[in-house]
Design a protein around this motif. Structure first.
Motif, mmCIF file in Angstrom:
data_model
loop_
_atom_site.group_PDB
_atom_site.id
_atom_site.type_symbol
_atom_site.label_atom_id
_atom_site.label_comp_id
_atom_site.label_asym_id
_atom_site.label_seq_id
_atom_site.Cartn_x
_atom_site.Cartn_y
_atom_site.Cartn_z
ATOM 1 N N LEU A 34 0.864 -1.167 0.000
ATOM 2 C CA LEU A 34 0.000 0.000 0.000
ATOM 3 C C LEU A 34 0.907 1.226 0.000
ATOM 4 N N ALA A 35 0.483 2.254 -0.683
ATOM 5 C CA ALA A 35 1.370 3.409 -0.825
ATOM 6 C C ALA A 35 0.579 4.701 -0.913
ATOM 7 N N SER A 48 4.981 -2.526 3.056
ATOM 8 C CA SER A 48 4.649 -3.915 2.781
ATOM 9 C C SER A 48 3.583 -4.358 3.773
ATOM 10 N N VAL A 49 2.497 -4.861 3.244
ATOM 11 C CA VAL A 49 1.400 -5.297 4.106
ATOM 12 C C VAL A 49 1.828 -6.466 4.978
ATOM 13 N N GLY A 50 2.662 -7.329 4.436
ATOM 14 C CA GLY A 50 3.058 -8.517 5.174
ATOM 15 C C GLY A 50 4.162 -8.292 6.190
ATOM 16 N N THR A 51 5.205 -7.549 5.801
ATOM 17 C CA THR A 51 6.376 -7.399 6.674
ATOM 18 C C THR A 51 6.402 -6.079 7.433
ATOM 19 N N GLY A 52 5.678 -5.092 6.925
ATOM 20 C CA GLY A 52 5.725 -3.769 7.537
ATOM 21 C C GLY A 52 6.910 -2.941 7.088
ATOM 22 N N PHE A 80 7.694 12.318 7.096
ATOM 23 C CA PHE A 80 6.477 11.533 6.889
ATOM 24 C C PHE A 80 6.676 10.108 7.404
ATOM 25 N N THR A 81 5.600 9.512 7.910
ATOM 26 C CA THR A 81 5.635 8.131 8.361
ATOM 27 C C THR A 81 4.408 7.397 7.843
ATOM 28 N N ILE A 82 4.636 6.290 7.156
ATOM 29 C CA ILE A 82 3.533 5.455 6.690
ATOM 30 C C ILE A 82 3.368 4.288 7.653
ATOM 31 N N SER A 83 2.136 3.936 7.928
ATOM 32 C CA SER A 83 1.867 2.810 8.820
ATOM 33 C C SER A 83 0.562 2.155 8.395
ATOM 34 N N ARG A 84 0.325 0.962 8.908
ATOM 35 C CA ARG A 84 -0.928 0.297 8.572
ATOM 36 C C ARG A 84 -1.493 -0.399 9.797
ATOM 37 N N ASP A 85 -2.790 -0.489 9.819
ATOM 38 C CA ASP A 85 -3.495 -1.217 10.864
ATOM 39 C C ASP A 85 -4.255 -2.321 10.147
ATOM 40 N N ASN A 86 -3.702 -3.498 10.152
ATOM 41 C CA ASN A 86 -4.315 -4.596 9.403
ATOM 42 C C ASN A 86 -5.692 -4.966 9.958
ATOM 43 N N SER A 87 -5.885 -4.790 11.258
ATOM 44 C CA SER A 87 -7.176 -5.146 11.843
ATOM 45 C C SER A 87 -8.276 -4.199 11.367
ATOM 46 N N GLN A 88 -7.879 -2.966 11.035
ATOM 47 C CA GLN A 88 -8.828 -1.964 10.559
ATOM 48 C C GLN A 88 -8.778 -1.811 9.051
ATOM 49 N N ASN A 89 -7.885 -2.563 8.399
ATOM 50 C CA ASN A 89 -7.727 -2.461 6.938
ATOM 51 C C ASN A 89 -7.513 -1.023 6.516
ATOM 52 N N THR A 90 -6.637 -0.353 7.237
ATOM 53 C CA THR A 90 -6.396 1.065 6.995
ATOM 54 C C THR A 90 -4.899 1.332 6.939
ATOM 55 N N VAL A 91 -4.512 2.223 6.046
ATOM 56 C CA VAL A 91 -3.127 2.672 5.979
ATOM 57 C C VAL A 91 -3.115 4.174 6.245
ATOM 58 N N TYR A 92 -2.078 4.637 6.937
ATOM 59 C CA TYR A 92 -1.987 6.023 7.351
ATOM 60 C C TYR A 92 -0.729 6.674 6.786
#
Length: 123
Positions: free
Chosen positions: A34-35, A52-56, A68-80
């Motif tokens: 996700l980007a 990377s969705v799998g490794t982070g 800038f910092t990208i992050s994801r919450d897999n439980s919420q299916n959201t990327v920030y």
């Protein structure tokens, strides 16, 4: 149905912060990255950050590293995308995207795109 939905854009003064969110959907679950991309008027779309969705593992454009910092919450299916120390040159439409070869931050590697959210930074 919208596959990716961005939110969180707005207007801020230089030096300020914003956090963008991107809600993903089942259409993107099979993609590895996700980007965030951005496009300013009269300029080409450029990659900002990918995760990377799998490794982070994360990847950044030189222009935003350290801010800038990208992050994801897999439980919420959201990327920030947390954006700090914003500059006037960060002003652009920001897009969320899903693809399978995201670490190069090339728009051609991404299959699904959101509608975008506007970020305006005033100096």
């Amino acid at each position: 149905a919208q596959v990716l939905v961005e939110s969180g854009g707005g207007s801020v003064q230089a030096g300020g912060s914003l956090r963008l969110s991107c809600a993903t959907s089942e259409y993107t679950y099979n993609y590895n990255y996700l980007a965030w991309f951005r496009q300013a008027p009269g300029k080409e779309r450029e990659g900002v950050a990918a995760i990377s969705v799998g490794t982070g593992d994360t990847y950044y454009a030189d222009s935003v590293k350290g801010r800038f910092t990208i992050s994801r919450d897999n439980s919420q299916n959201t990327v920030y995308l947390q954006m700090n120390d914003l500059k006037a040159e960060d002003t652009a439409m920001y897009y969320c995207a899903a693809g399978n070869k995201g670490y190069l931050l090339r728009s051609t590697d991404f299959r699904y795109w959101g509608q975008g959210t506007q970020v305006t930074v005033s100096s």
